[in-house]
Design an enzyme around this catalytic site. Structure first.
Site, PDB file in Angstrom:
ATOM      1  CD  GLU A 123      -2.986   1.064   2.244  1.00 45.78           C
ATOM      2  OE1 GLU A 123      -3.755   2.023   2.369  1.00 45.78           O
ATOM      3  OE2 GLU A 123      -3.080   0.026   2.929  1.00 45.78           O
ATOM      4  CG  LEU A 124       2.601   2.402  -3.126  1.00 47.00           C
ATOM      5  CD1 LEU A 124       2.735   2.592  -4.627  1.00 47.00           C
ATOM      6  CD2 LEU A 124       3.961   2.272  -2.462  1.00 47.00           C
TER       7      LEU A 124
END
Length: 144
Positions: A123-124
């Site tokens: 997850e960014l």
């Protein structure tokens, strides 16, 4: 609230190809290789962003059967430019689950989802702006 003296130092994930994973986390995500361990039953490489929690990349060498692929694990990374990181992951031929886009419930922060070489979810999250500890000039002059 004061910080707890206890904290999480690292999270370990099993990887099928240690060299490929080290390359992904260092070259593509921008982490640094900080330690290497060669144990009787596994090899480990610790990667981290400077001064932050580490990820331990673990590859078992004891001949036991291990499932390294598509485990239900998510690693959350705060990055200054989620789109640029997502583009680098895409350039490696890896899966982009969700292109980085603003999320209203997170104050409009950009959020993207991708997969690493073993299928772990990455997850960014757009990193919040760095806080500066500057005093307004007028207050500094007047002593206010």
């Amino acid at each position: 609230m004061p910080r707890s003296p206890d904290y999480l130092g690292a999270t370990g994930i099993g990887v099928s190809d240690l060299a490929k994973s080290v390359d992904f986390y260092t070259r593509v995500l921008g982490m640094k290789q900080v330690q290497t361990f060669k144990l009787d039953y596994m090899d480990e490489v610790v990667v981290a962003f400077e001064g932050r929690t580490a990820v331990v990349l673990m590859h078992y060498t004891d001949g036991s059967e291990r499932n390294y692929k598509d485990n239900p694990v998510k690693l959350v990374f705060y990055v200054t430019d989620p789109k640029a990181v997502s583009d680098r992951i895409k350039a490696e031929g890896l899966t982009i689950i969700r292109e980085p886009a603003p999320i209203a419930s997170l104050g409009g922060a950009m959020v993207g989802l991708a997969k690493d070489p073993d299928g772990y979810t990455i997850e960014l999250l757009q990193a919040p702006p760095a806080k500066t500890e500057t005093q307004p000039a007028a207050a500094a002059i007047t002593g206010a």
